[in-house]
Design an enzyme around this catalytic site. Sequence first.
Site, PDB file in Angstrom:
ATOM      1  N   HIS A  36       5.724   4.726  -2.082  1.00  0.00           N
ATOM      2  CA  HIS A  36       4.415   5.356  -1.853  1.00  0.00           C
ATOM      3  C   HIS A  36       3.980   5.091  -0.411  1.00  0.00           C
ATOM      4  O   HIS A  36       4.255   4.019   0.136  1.00  0.00           O
ATOM      5  CB  HIS A  36       3.388   4.797  -2.840  1.00  0.00           C
ATOM      6  CG  HIS A  36       2.112   5.562  -2.814  1.00  0.00           C
ATOM      7  ND1 HIS A  36       1.150   5.343  -1.863  1.00  0.00           N
ATOM      8  CD2 HIS A  36       1.658   6.576  -3.600  1.00  0.00           C
ATOM      9  CE1 HIS A  36       0.149   6.188  -2.066  1.00  0.00           C
ATOM     10  NE2 HIS A  36       0.431   6.942  -3.121  1.00  0.00           N
ATOM     11  N   GLU A  65       4.196  13.870  -0.748  1.00  0.00           N
ATOM     12  CA  GLU A  65       2.799  13.495  -0.564  1.00  0.00           C
ATOM     13  C   GLU A  65       2.489  13.401   0.927  1.00  0.00           C
ATOM     14  O   GLU A  65       2.730  12.353   1.545  1.00  0.00           O
ATOM     15  CB  GLU A  65       2.524  12.139  -1.207  1.00  0.00           C
ATOM     16  CG  GLU A  65       2.735  12.101  -2.698  1.00  0.00           C
ATOM     17  CD  GLU A  65       1.875  11.034  -3.359  1.00  0.00           C
ATOM     18  OE1 GLU A  65       1.105  11.372  -4.252  1.00  0.00           O
ATOM     19  OE2 GLU A  65       1.955   9.859  -2.947  1.00  0.00           O
ATOM     20  N   SER A 125      -4.776  14.410  -2.906  1.00  0.00           N
ATOM     21  CA  SER A 125      -6.054  15.056  -3.253  1.00  0.00           C
ATOM     22  C   SER A 125      -5.917  16.180  -4.276  1.00  0.00           C
ATOM     23  O   SER A 125      -6.597  17.206  -4.175  1.00  0.00           O
ATOM     24  CB  SER A 125      -6.778  15.543  -1.991  1.00  0.00           C
ATOM     25  OG  SER A 125      -7.115  14.434  -1.183  1.00  0.00           O
ATOM     26  N   GLY A 147      -6.064  10.752  -0.635  1.00  0.00           N
ATOM     27  CA  GLY A 147      -7.381  10.117  -0.686  1.00  0.00           C
ATOM     28  C   GLY A 147      -8.358  10.653   0.344  1.00  0.00           C
ATOM     29  O   GLY A 147      -9.413  10.055   0.587  1.00  0.00           O
ATOM     30  N   GLU A 150       1.267   4.267   0.812  1.00  0.00           N
ATOM     31  CA  GLU A 150       0.471   3.042   1.002  1.00  0.00           C
ATOM     32  C   GLU A 150       1.376   1.821   1.088  1.00  0.00           C
ATOM     33  O   GLU A 150       1.101   0.877   1.830  1.00  0.00           O
ATOM     34  CB  GLU A 150      -0.567   2.916  -0.130  1.00  0.00           C
ATOM     35  CG  GLU A 150      -1.725   3.887   0.087  1.00  0.00           C
ATOM     36  CD  GLU A 150      -2.400   4.385  -1.183  1.00  0.00           C
ATOM     37  OE1 GLU A 150      -2.242   3.770  -2.248  1.00  0.00           O
ATOM     38  OE2 GLU A 150      -3.093   5.428  -1.098  1.00  0.00           O
ATOM     39  N   LYS A 208      -3.408   3.203  -8.800  1.00  0.00           N
ATOM     40  CA  LYS A 208      -3.513   2.282  -7.647  1.00  0.00           C
ATOM     41  C   LYS A 208      -4.146   0.960  -8.099  1.00  0.00           C
ATOM     42  O   LYS A 208      -3.871   0.513  -9.203  1.00  0.00           O
ATOM     43  CB  LYS A 208      -4.291   2.958  -6.524  1.00  0.00           C
ATOM     44  CG  LYS A 208      -3.706   4.342  -6.196  1.00  0.00           C
ATOM     45  CD  LYS A 208      -4.166   4.902  -4.898  1.00  0.00           C
ATOM     46  CE  LYS A 208      -3.512   6.259  -4.689  1.00  0.00           C
ATOM     47  NZ  LYS A 208      -3.737   6.838  -3.401  1.00  0.00           N
ATOM     48  N   GLY A 227      -3.845  10.608  -7.666  1.00  0.00           N
ATOM     49  CA  GLY A 227      -4.454   9.295  -7.449  1.00  0.00           C
ATOM     50  C   GLY A 227      -5.871   9.285  -8.010  1.00  0.00           C
ATOM     51  O   GLY A 227      -6.083   9.210  -9.223  1.00  0.00           O
ATOM     52  N   GLY A 228      -6.844   9.418  -7.114  1.00  0.00           N
ATOM     53  CA  GLY A 228      -8.272   9.310  -7.471  1.00  0.00           C
ATOM     54  C   GLY A 228      -8.661  10.048  -8.748  1.00  0.00           C
ATOM     55  O   GLY A 228      -9.331   9.479  -9.622  1.00  0.00           O
ATOM     56  N   ASN A 243      -1.479   7.961 -10.766  1.00  0.00           N
ATOM     57  CA  ASN A 243      -1.277   6.709 -10.023  1.00  0.00           C
ATOM     58  C   ASN A 243      -2.639   6.041  -9.900  1.00  0.00           C
ATOM     59  O   ASN A 243      -3.467   6.458  -9.097  1.00  0.00           O
ATOM     60  CB  ASN A 243      -0.687   7.048  -8.637  1.00  0.00           C
ATOM     61  CG  ASN A 243      -0.606   5.824  -7.732  1.00  0.00           C
ATOM     62  OD1 ASN A 243      -0.775   4.691  -8.194  1.00  0.00           O
ATOM     63  ND2 ASN A 243      -0.349   6.045  -6.448  1.00  0.00           N
TER      64      ASN A 243
HETATM   65  P1  PGA Z   1      -5.007  10.984  -4.209  1.00  0.00           P
HETATM   66  O1  PGA Z   1      -3.721  10.031  -4.184  1.00  0.00           O
HETATM   67  O2  PGA Z   1      -4.806  11.958  -5.352  1.00  0.00           O
HETATM   68  O3  PGA Z   1      -6.168  10.077  -4.424  1.00  0.00           O
HETATM   69  O4  PGA Z   1      -5.052  11.689  -2.887  1.00  0.00           O
HETATM   70  C1  PGA Z   1      -2.429  10.512  -4.462  1.00  0.00           C
HETATM   71  C2  PGA Z   1      -1.438   9.379  -4.363  1.00  0.00           C
HETATM   72  O5  PGA Z   1      -1.650   8.492  -3.523  1.00  0.00           O
HETATM   73  O6  PGA Z   1      -0.447   9.313  -5.097  1.00  0.00           O
END
Ligand code: PGA
Length: 280
Positions: free
Chosen positions: A122, A194, A240, A200, A124, A38, A261-262, A36
């Site tokens: 998600h 999640e 994470s 994050g 967010e 983002k 994500g990251g 992802n």
């Molecule tokens: P992250 O994000 O791996 O940066 O924690 C995961 C996500 O939001 O899908």
Amino acid sequence: MNEKNNQKSESGFKGPNNRHNSGMNKKTRPLLIAGNWKMFKDHKEGFALAFALKERLADISTIQVVLCPPFTSLQAVSSAIESSAFFLGAQNVHWEKEGAFTGEISSQMLLSLGCKYVIIGHSERRLLFHESNKIVNLKLKTALREGLNPILCIGETLQEREKGKTEEIVEEQLKGAFEDLTPEDVGKIVLAYEPVWAIGTGKTATPKQANDVHLFIRRKLEERYGQEIAGNMRILYGGSVKSENAKDLLKEQEIDGALVGGASLDLDSFEKIVRSGLDL
Ligand code: PGA
């Protein structure tokens, strides 16, 4: 473009509708690792990363890799991953087929760019853009009707976990999201657990914490939709996920992949994460 995806799932990868039905056995659920991105990477950067990943992971055929760039990079990433086993996914979709919805994107628009998957709900989107379970449900219904495979995200906040409400929240999110869906529809969904406190933040759920919630989710699915649907449903973990912790998470019986994500923005990290799914 639909054709392209159909060909892909027919000729190569055993896709989500092509799984065996032998109950709750992890081995029957192909691992799925989704990136992802983002709101990172413009179309040029997106092309470069996707192309490099395709080259690096060309030997991987047993793990399903899905790249979810921002809308503006979908086309570039779609062409970068052509003739690979990767799938394209979007990060969001509107629930109407078309209309006067400034700034929104429809399922058909995504399909026409080669998207096979779409992330829905998600945290967010839920927290920053006030998406309710009702909206998540509308989006799921439209995506499914139009032929996109949703990756549905659920998970509790830190406050909710500390109050011991994780299971209650996850169950409520599932119930709201799945309202009026047929079992057949539910069978096409990929879930992503999640925990919001892990996204994050660098704080990953321990493999056991994640596995426990995944098991709870699977039991709830079984109660409602039976063993076949529950046993075949891929439940990804997200929050994470890094190259250092991916293998331990993916080894767990109930964890069928990761939503990253990251760490999906970095070529080496994402390659390592995907490779940690081999030989578990
Ligand atoms: P992250 O994000 O791996 O940066 O924690 C995961 C996500 O939001 O899908």
